[in-house]
Design a protein around this motif. Structure first.
Motif, PDB file in Angstrom:
ATOM      1  N   ALA A  44       0.827  -1.205   0.000  1.00  0.00           N
ATOM      2  CA  ALA A  44       0.000   0.000   0.000  1.00  0.00           C
ATOM      3  C   ALA A  44       0.865   1.260   0.000  1.00  0.00           C
ATOM      4  O   ALA A  44       0.552   2.245  -0.678  1.00  0.00           O
ATOM      5  CB  ALA A  44      -0.930  -0.010   1.204  1.00  0.00           C
ATOM      6  N   ALA A  45       1.960   1.232   0.773  1.00  0.00           N
ATOM      7  CA  ALA A  45       2.855   2.392   0.825  1.00  0.00           C
ATOM      8  C   ALA A  45       3.507   2.636  -0.535  1.00  0.00           C
ATOM      9  O   ALA A  45       3.596   3.786  -1.000  1.00  0.00           O
ATOM     10  CB  ALA A  45       3.921   2.177   1.900  1.00  0.00           C
ATOM     11  N   ILE A  46       3.960   1.572  -1.186  1.00  0.00           N
ATOM     12  CA  ILE A  46       4.592   1.723  -2.498  1.00  0.00           C
ATOM     13  C   ILE A  46       3.579   2.259  -3.513  1.00  0.00           C
ATOM     14  O   ILE A  46       3.883   3.177  -4.299  1.00  0.00           O
ATOM     15  CB  ILE A  46       5.173   0.382  -2.968  1.00  0.00           C
ATOM     16  CG1 ILE A  46       6.371  -0.002  -2.083  1.00  0.00           C
ATOM     17  CG2 ILE A  46       5.612   0.457  -4.424  1.00  0.00           C
ATOM     18  CD1 ILE A  46       6.905  -1.396  -2.360  1.00  0.00           C
ATOM     19  N   ALA A  47       2.386   1.706  -3.508  1.00  0.00           N
ATOM     20  CA  ALA A  47       1.364   2.171  -4.442  1.00  0.00           C
ATOM     21  C   ALA A  47       1.028   3.641  -4.206  1.00  0.00           C
ATOM     22  O   ALA A  47       0.821   4.408  -5.157  1.00  0.00           O
ATOM     23  CB  ALA A  47       0.108   1.312  -4.302  1.00  0.00           C
ATOM     24  N   LYS A  52       1.675   9.323  -5.983  1.00  0.00           N
ATOM     25  CA  LYS A  52       1.978  10.728  -5.731  1.00  0.00           C
ATOM     26  C   LYS A  52       3.182  11.234  -6.518  1.00  0.00           C
ATOM     27  O   LYS A  52       3.197  12.371  -6.990  1.00  0.00           O
ATOM     28  CB  LYS A  52       2.252  10.949  -4.239  1.00  0.00           C
ATOM     29  CG  LYS A  52       1.025  10.836  -3.352  1.00  0.00           C
ATOM     30  CD  LYS A  52       1.328  11.292  -1.937  1.00  0.00           C
ATOM     31  CE  LYS A  52       1.685  12.768  -1.899  1.00  0.00           C
ATOM     32  NZ  LYS A  52       1.879  13.253  -0.507  1.00  0.00           N
ATOM     33  N   TYR A  53       4.208  10.375  -6.679  1.00  0.00           N
ATOM     34  CA  TYR A  53       5.471  10.864  -7.229  1.00  0.00           C
ATOM     35  C   TYR A  53       5.928  10.128  -8.488  1.00  0.00           C
ATOM     36  O   TYR A  53       6.894  10.551  -9.123  1.00  0.00           O
ATOM     37  CB  TYR A  53       6.577  10.730  -6.168  1.00  0.00           C
ATOM     38  CG  TYR A  53       6.183  11.279  -4.831  1.00  0.00           C
ATOM     39  CD1 TYR A  53       5.974  12.637  -4.645  1.00  0.00           C
ATOM     40  CD2 TYR A  53       6.008  10.432  -3.738  1.00  0.00           C
ATOM     41  CE1 TYR A  53       5.607  13.148  -3.402  1.00  0.00           C
ATOM     42  CE2 TYR A  53       5.651  10.934  -2.490  1.00  0.00           C
ATOM     43  CZ  TYR A  53       5.440  12.289  -2.333  1.00  0.00           C
ATOM     44  OH  TYR A  53       5.076  12.791  -1.111  1.00  0.00           O
ATOM     45  N   GLY A  54       5.245   9.064  -8.863  1.00  0.00           N
ATOM     46  CA  GLY A  54       5.725   8.272  -9.992  1.00  0.00           C
ATOM     47  C   GLY A  54       5.451   8.873 -11.350  1.00  0.00           C
ATOM     48  O   GLY A  54       5.992   8.398 -12.357  1.00  0.00           O
ATOM     49  N   PHE A  55       4.628   9.897 -11.404  1.00  0.00           N
ATOM     50  CA  PHE A  55       4.277  10.485 -12.700  1.00  0.00           C
ATOM     51  C   PHE A  55       4.670  11.956 -12.769  1.00  0.00           C
ATOM     52  O   PHE A  55       4.063  12.746 -13.489  1.00  0.00           O
ATOM     53  CB  PHE A  55       2.771  10.347 -12.940  1.00  0.00           C
ATOM     54  CG  PHE A  55       2.266   8.933 -12.833  1.00  0.00           C
ATOM     55  CD1 PHE A  55       2.412   8.042 -13.895  1.00  0.00           C
ATOM     56  CD2 PHE A  55       1.675   8.485 -11.665  1.00  0.00           C
ATOM     57  CE1 PHE A  55       1.960   6.745 -13.790  1.00  0.00           C
ATOM     58  CE2 PHE A  55       1.212   7.185 -11.560  1.00  0.00           C
ATOM     59  CZ  PHE A  55       1.362   6.317 -12.614  1.00  0.00           C
ATOM     60  N   ALA A  56       5.702  12.312 -11.998  1.00  0.00           N
ATOM     61  CA  ALA A  56       6.131  13.713 -11.966  1.00  0.00           C
ATOM     62  C   ALA A  56       6.602  14.197 -13.338  1.00  0.00           C
ATOM     63  O   ALA A  56       6.475  15.379 -13.670  1.00  0.00           O
ATOM     64  CB  ALA A  56       7.251  13.884 -10.940  1.00  0.00           C
ATOM     65  N   CYS A 113       1.854   6.249   5.569  1.00  0.00           N
ATOM     66  CA  CYS A 113       3.317   6.387   5.488  1.00  0.00           C
ATOM     67  C   CYS A 113       3.736   6.819   4.092  1.00  0.00           C
ATOM     68  O   CYS A 113       4.597   7.693   3.928  1.00  0.00           O
ATOM     69  CB  CYS A 113       3.988   5.072   5.858  1.00  0.00           C
ATOM     70  SG  CYS A 113       3.863   4.609   7.596  1.00  0.00           S
ATOM     71  N   GLY A 114       3.129   6.208   3.074  1.00  0.00           N
ATOM     72  CA  GLY A 114       3.476   6.566   1.703  1.00  0.00           C
ATOM     73  C   GLY A 114       3.151   8.002   1.372  1.00  0.00           C
ATOM     74  O   GLY A 114       3.835   8.639   0.559  1.00  0.00           O
ATOM     75  N   ALA A 115       2.125   8.538   2.006  1.00  0.00           N
ATOM     76  CA  ALA A 115       1.744   9.933   1.776  1.00  0.00           C
ATOM     77  C   ALA A 115       2.542  10.908   2.629  1.00  0.00           C
ATOM     78  O   ALA A 115       2.386  12.124   2.491  1.00  0.00           O
ATOM     79  CB  ALA A 115       0.255  10.118   2.055  1.00  0.00           C
TER      80      ALA A 115
END
Length: 229
Positions: A44-47, A52-56, A113-115
């Motif tokens: 869930a954290a990785i997703a 949030k940041y994978g498509f910057a 945590c991911g956020a």
């Protein structure tokens, strides 16, 4: 600007928090334990971080609009399928609901945590332990205060195997005293049906689950024992 170290730190916090939750489940021999909760939280954290940041690199493209909340919504629904696989019915009793809820909670902690919502994630983990450990002591009180609380169990078991002795021993071991026993031949076959009036302030749910695990027990039903024949 977010660095790789920041991303790893978020995963590390997820690992620690979900490990603690999974350790508690593993120690209590639940169907989903240490590895399941940890992996669900990390996933869930990785997703969430990918959302949030994978498509910057695409945010500057003309006509491209990104909505990170859509990925978060898919995490919630996806974990629901895992939880559904944990819940099962055994001898008329539903089991695994709490474990499924804890798996879902692990995913939410991983999303926090991911956020980057570290305080929220830690608070969620603390709340988990408060609920699953602290609330156990309140359950018998709530049962005792209920006007519709069960006052007995109706146990159907295989005849000729000395199971009644095990049933009585299990109830005593769970902190209940048996005040009355009514034994009848079960109407649906060569089984025996016994109604037991019991008293005690222990967890009635745990007592029923313990009875269902006895070899030879066909069914266990909570009931309100009355003086009617």
């Amino acid at each position: 600007m977010l660095t790789n170290s920041d991303l790893v730190a978020r995963l590390a916090l997820t690992l620690v928090l979900c490990f603690l939750i999974g350790f508690e489940r593993e120690a209590r021999q639940k169907s989903a334990g240490l590895r399941t909760h940890t992996l669900v939280g990390l996933g869930a954290a990785i997703a969430m971080m990918v959302s949030k940041y994978g498509f910057a690199d695409m945010t500057d493209q003309v006509g491209v609009s990104l909505d990170p909340s859509r990925v978060a919504a898919q995490i919630v629904s996806g974990v629901g399928f895992i939880g559904a696989g944990i819940i099962f019915v055994r001898r008329g009793s539903v089991r695994g609901l709490t474990t499924a809820a804890v798996v879902w909670m692990s995913a939410m902690i991983g999303m926090a945590c991911g956020a980057g919502l570290y305080v929220l994630a830690v608070a969620g983990a603390v709340a988990h332990f408060l609920i699953v450990l602290g609330f156990r002591f309140a359950e018998p009180l709530a049962t005792a205060a209920s006007p519709n609380r069960p006052t007995g169990v109706l146990v159907t078991y295989e005849d000729g195997r000395g199971i009644l002795r095990d049933v009585l021993g299990t109830l005593t071991g769970q902190g209940f005293s048996v005040t009355d026993i009514r034994v009848n031949r079960a109407p649906d076959g060569p089984n025996v049906q016994v109604g037991l009036s019991i008293e005690g302030r222990s967890s009635f749910t745990e007592a029923v689950e313990a009875l269902m695990l006895l070899n030879g027990v066909v069914s266990v039903d909570a009931s309100l024992i009355t003086d009617d024949p």
